[in-house]
Design a protein around this motif. Sequence first.
Motif, PDB file in Angstrom:
ATOM      1  N   PHE A  36       0.865  -0.999  -0.158  1.00 48.78           N
ATOM      2  CA  PHE A  36      -0.065  -0.032  -0.052  1.00 48.78           C
ATOM      3  C   PHE A  36       0.790   1.090   0.213  1.00 48.78           C
ATOM      4  O   PHE A  36       0.435   2.430  -0.434  1.00 48.78           O
ATOM      5  CB  PHE A  36      -0.955   0.260   1.885  1.00 48.78           C
ATOM      6  CG  PHE A  36      -1.920  -1.068   1.314  1.00 48.78           C
ATOM      7  CD1 PHE A  36      -2.983  -0.389  -0.355  1.00 48.78           C
ATOM      8  CD2 PHE A  36      -2.092  -2.533   1.991  1.00 48.78           C
ATOM      9  CE1 PHE A  36      -4.076  -1.615   0.328  1.00 48.78           C
ATOM     10  CE2 PHE A  36      -3.133  -3.152   1.494  1.00 48.78           C
ATOM     11  CZ  PHE A  36      -4.565  -2.567   0.853  1.00 48.78           C
ATOM     12  N   ARG A  37       1.959   0.793   0.213  1.00 47.43           N
ATOM     13  CA  ARG A  37       2.635   2.533   0.789  1.00 47.43           C
ATOM     14  C   ARG A  37       3.506   2.592  -0.734  1.00 47.43           C
ATOM     15  O   ARG A  37       3.846   3.575  -1.402  1.00 47.43           O
ATOM     16  CB  ARG A  37       3.572   2.391   1.528  1.00 47.43           C
ATOM     17  CG  ARG A  37       4.771   3.580   1.815  1.00 47.43           C
ATOM     18  CD  ARG A  37       4.319   4.293   2.389  1.00 47.43           C
ATOM     19  NE  ARG A  37       5.147   5.870   2.221  1.00 47.43           N
ATOM     20  CZ  ARG A  37       5.214   6.373   1.283  1.00 47.43           C
ATOM     21  NH1 ARG A  37       4.765   6.831  -0.372  1.00 47.43           N
ATOM     22  NH2 ARG A  37       6.539   7.756   1.541  1.00 47.43           N
ATOM     23  N   PHE A  38       4.014   1.803  -1.411  1.00 48.62           N
ATOM     24  CA  PHE A  38       4.680   1.792  -2.971  1.00 48.62           C
ATOM     25  C   PHE A  38       4.346   1.345  -4.017  1.00 48.62           C
ATOM     26  O   PHE A  38       2.718   0.748  -3.914  1.00 48.62           O
ATOM     27  CB  PHE A  38       5.549   0.877  -2.930  1.00 48.62           C
ATOM     28  CG  PHE A  38       7.223   1.768  -1.369  1.00 48.62           C
ATOM     29  CD1 PHE A  38       7.465   2.833  -1.740  1.00 48.62           C
ATOM     30  CD2 PHE A  38       6.965   1.110  -0.234  1.00 48.62           C
ATOM     31  CE1 PHE A  38       8.603   3.194  -0.321  1.00 48.62           C
ATOM     32  CE2 PHE A  38       7.881   1.045   0.837  1.00 48.62           C
ATOM     33  CZ  PHE A  38       8.387   2.550   0.723  1.00 48.62           C
ATOM     34  N   PRO A  39       4.176   2.316  -5.094  1.00 51.14           N
ATOM     35  CA  PRO A  39       3.876   1.476  -6.384  1.00 51.14           C
ATOM     36  C   PRO A  39       3.977  -0.454  -6.907  1.00 51.14           C
ATOM     37  O   PRO A  39       5.051   0.071  -8.129  1.00 51.14           O
ATOM     38  CB  PRO A  39       4.081   2.588  -7.191  1.00 51.14           C
ATOM     39  CG  PRO A  39       4.752   3.309  -6.604  1.00 51.14           C
ATOM     40  CD  PRO A  39       5.524   2.900  -5.436  1.00 51.14           C
ATOM     41  N   LEU A  40       4.152  -1.165  -5.812  1.00 54.81           N
ATOM     42  CA  LEU A  40       4.498  -2.317  -5.972  1.00 54.81           C
ATOM     43  C   LEU A  40       2.857  -3.365  -6.317  1.00 54.81           C
ATOM     44  O   LEU A  40       2.091  -3.655  -5.939  1.00 54.81           O
ATOM     45  CB  LEU A  40       5.290  -2.585  -5.484  1.00 54.81           C
ATOM     46  CG  LEU A  40       6.341  -2.285  -4.598  1.00 54.81           C
ATOM     47  CD1 LEU A  40       7.037  -2.628  -3.491  1.00 54.81           C
ATOM     48  CD2 LEU A  40       7.516  -1.726  -5.350  1.00 54.81           C
ATOM     49  N   PRO A 182      -1.761   9.294  -7.620  1.00 58.25           N
ATOM     50  CA  PRO A 182      -1.162   8.214  -6.959  1.00 58.25           C
ATOM     51  C   PRO A 182      -1.460   7.375  -7.204  1.00 58.25           C
ATOM     52  O   PRO A 182      -1.218   6.247  -7.424  1.00 58.25           O
ATOM     53  CB  PRO A 182      -0.697   8.756  -5.169  1.00 58.25           C
ATOM     54  CG  PRO A 182      -0.533  10.897  -5.502  1.00 58.25           C
ATOM     55  CD  PRO A 182      -1.654  10.731  -6.109  1.00 58.25           C
ATOM     56  N   LEU A 183      -3.220   7.234  -7.151  1.00 59.69           N
ATOM     57  CA  LEU A 183      -4.179   6.212  -7.325  1.00 59.69           C
ATOM     58  C   LEU A 183      -4.191   6.239  -8.912  1.00 59.69           C
ATOM     59  O   LEU A 183      -4.092   4.778  -9.450  1.00 59.69           O
ATOM     60  CB  LEU A 183      -5.293   6.564  -6.986  1.00 59.69           C
ATOM     61  CG  LEU A 183      -6.742   5.773  -7.220  1.00 59.69           C
ATOM     62  CD1 LEU A 183      -5.880   4.834  -6.409  1.00 59.69           C
ATOM     63  CD2 LEU A 183      -7.624   5.364  -6.935  1.00 59.69           C
ATOM     64  N   ARG A 184      -3.736   7.011  -9.293  1.00 58.55           N
ATOM     65  CA  ARG A 184      -4.132   6.443 -11.366  1.00 58.55           C
ATOM     66  C   ARG A 184      -2.749   5.172 -11.294  1.00 58.55           C
ATOM     67  O   ARG A 184      -2.712   4.896 -12.385  1.00 58.55           O
ATOM     68  CB  ARG A 184      -3.703   8.138 -11.770  1.00 58.55           C
ATOM     69  CG  ARG A 184      -4.745   8.218 -11.876  1.00 58.55           C
ATOM     70  CD  ARG A 184      -5.983   7.893 -12.877  1.00 58.55           C
ATOM     71  NE  ARG A 184      -6.728   8.280 -12.984  1.00 58.55           N
ATOM     72  CZ  ARG A 184      -8.528   7.776 -14.224  1.00 58.55           C
ATOM     73  NH1 ARG A 184      -8.479   6.725 -13.400  1.00 58.55           N
ATOM     74  NH2 ARG A 184      -8.978   8.967 -13.746  1.00 58.55           N
ATOM     75  N   LYS A 185      -1.348   6.254 -10.901  1.00 60.39           N
ATOM     76  CA  LYS A 185      -0.191   5.182 -10.806  1.00 60.39           C
ATOM     77  C   LYS A 185      -0.081   3.729 -10.341  1.00 60.39           C
ATOM     78  O   LYS A 185      -0.181   2.884 -11.065  1.00 60.39           O
ATOM     79  CB  LYS A 185       0.595   5.895 -10.179  1.00 60.39           C
ATOM     80  CG  LYS A 185       1.714   7.138  -9.952  1.00 60.39           C
ATOM     81  CD  LYS A 185       2.679   7.597  -9.724  1.00 60.39           C
ATOM     82  CE  LYS A 185       2.628   9.214 -10.386  1.00 60.39           C
ATOM     83  NZ  LYS A 185       4.631   9.259  -9.301  1.00 60.39           N
ATOM     84  N   GLU A 187      -3.584   2.194 -10.010  1.00 59.63           N
ATOM     85  CA  GLU A 187      -4.335   1.605 -11.092  1.00 59.63           C
ATOM     86  C   GLU A 187      -3.483   1.232 -11.909  1.00 59.63           C
ATOM     87  O   GLU A 187      -4.224  -0.030 -13.250  1.00 59.63           O
ATOM     88  CB  GLU A 187      -5.602   2.625 -11.656  1.00 59.63           C
ATOM     89  CG  GLU A 187      -6.277   2.204 -12.579  1.00 59.63           C
ATOM     90  CD  GLU A 187      -6.983   3.518 -13.049  1.00 59.63           C
ATOM     91  OE1 GLU A 187      -8.110   3.068 -13.668  1.00 59.63           O
ATOM     92  OE2 GLU A 187      -6.747   4.160 -12.913  1.00 59.63           O
ATOM     93  N   ARG A 188      -2.267   1.667 -12.617  1.00 57.48           N
ATOM     94  CA  ARG A 188      -1.970   1.068 -14.340  1.00 57.48           C
ATOM     95  C   ARG A 188      -1.217  -0.386 -13.627  1.00 57.48           C
ATOM     96  O   ARG A 188      -1.254  -1.130 -14.652  1.00 57.48           O
ATOM     97  CB  ARG A 188      -0.754   2.336 -14.843  1.00 57.48           C
ATOM     98  CG  ARG A 188      -1.971   3.180 -15.729  1.00 57.48           C
ATOM     99  CD  ARG A 188      -0.856   3.812 -15.986  1.00 57.48           C
ATOM    100  NE  ARG A 188       0.417   5.270 -15.197  1.00 57.48           N
ATOM    101  CZ  ARG A 188       0.072   6.057 -14.776  1.00 57.48           C
ATOM    102  NH1 ARG A 188      -1.471   7.003 -14.918  1.00 57.48           N
ATOM    103  NH2 ARG A 188       0.945   7.204 -14.090  1.00 57.48           N
ATOM    104  N   MET A 189      -0.857  -0.072 -12.334  1.00 58.90           N
ATOM    105  CA  MET A 189       0.294  -0.918 -11.991  1.00 58.90           C
ATOM    106  C   MET A 189      -0.355  -2.023 -11.861  1.00 58.90           C
ATOM    107  O   MET A 189      -0.246  -3.309 -11.798  1.00 58.90           O
ATOM    108  CB  MET A 189       0.878  -0.857 -10.623  1.00 58.90           C
ATOM    109  CG  MET A 189       1.729  -1.903 -10.193  1.00 58.90           C
ATOM    110  SD  MET A 189       3.159  -2.358 -11.578  1.00 58.90           S
ATOM    111  CE  MET A 189       4.363  -1.148 -11.186  1.00 58.90           C
ATOM    112  N   MET A 190      -2.016  -2.218 -11.625  1.00 52.75           N
ATOM    113  CA  MET A 190      -2.886  -3.640 -11.065  1.00 52.75           C
ATOM    114  C   MET A 190      -3.754  -3.515 -11.636  1.00 52.75           C
ATOM    115  O   MET A 190      -4.560  -4.714 -12.187  1.00 52.75           O
ATOM    116  CB  MET A 190      -3.601  -2.566  -9.766  1.00 52.75           C
ATOM    117  CG  MET A 190      -3.340  -2.057  -8.841  1.00 52.75           C
ATOM    118  SD  MET A 190      -3.939  -1.595  -7.442  1.00 52.75           S
ATOM    119  CE  MET A 190      -5.057  -2.997  -6.923  1.00 52.75           C
ATOM    120  N   GLN A 191      -3.150  -3.101 -12.693  1.00 53.12           N
ATOM    121  CA  GLN A 191      -3.745  -3.399 -14.394  1.00 53.12           C
ATOM    122  C   GLN A 191      -5.184  -2.715 -14.321  1.00 53.12           C
ATOM    123  O   GLN A 191      -6.375  -4.113 -14.605  1.00 53.12           O
ATOM    124  CB  GLN A 191      -3.819  -4.631 -14.802  1.00 53.12           C
ATOM    125  CG  GLN A 191      -2.007  -4.649 -15.575  1.00 53.12           C
ATOM    126  CD  GLN A 191      -2.090  -5.938 -15.742  1.00 53.12           C
ATOM    127  OE1 GLN A 191      -2.889  -7.314 -15.750  1.00 53.12           O
ATOM    128  NE2 GLN A 191      -0.893  -5.810 -17.140  1.00 53.12           N
TER     129      GLN A 191
END
Length: 244
Positions: A36-40, A182-185, A187-191
Amino acid sequence: MVRGFCPKSCGMTQLISYKRHRFPPQIIAHAVWLYFRFPLSLRLVEEMLLERGIVVSYETIRRWGKKFGPAYARRLRRKQRSPHDVWHLDEVVISIAGKKHWLWRAVDQDGYVLDEIVQSRRDTKAAKRLLTRLMKKQGSVPKRIITDKLSSYGAARRQVMPTVEHRSHKGLNNRAENSHRPLRKRERMMQGFRSVGSLQRFTSVFSAVRNLFVPPNSHKSARATHLHRLQTMAEWKAAAGVLA
């Protein structure tokens, strides 16, 4: 049974139980924090844990996030903050299974997320629901609300909080608009998100964690930033019940 502990000053009285979990609470809390802390992605968190000799599947990490993330977030939100006298409101469209939904969000003058709600509508009824939730959670009305030019905000404000000042101008609402990035990032990571419920659950935890770890003032000195990080890590561990 391993029980979480938090000092009375944290205002967190409900203990978190890690009963029947094979991994220690410290590993569970660390995995949830990474996610939840990083775009992983879940698979990247799995790989990072493996590098430390911790063999756990990404599906297990997903279950940990679903089970413990909301509990951690609730405890983080109990932290008392100064009154929020200016609310910035905005909405962003998110596609779920090919259908448009709207994430309505409110932030304060420091960019701290006050509340957010996923709705299928972008009208006065939806705006009114956001304002009503905000008043209930904050326990007061703001001095001023700032929105873009969407007329639904003005109509809802007149029904819910007619005495509150309302400034409607796109150029004044950058703070709320920037809060979506941040949520947009993620969203892309999680497809993308699979359901309205999964989006609401994720963003609720995501914003609570971001509120804790992102300094409200970006012009702090390096020492102040370092001290802020140490303090927030201690608060995170208290919320997760893994204090040494």
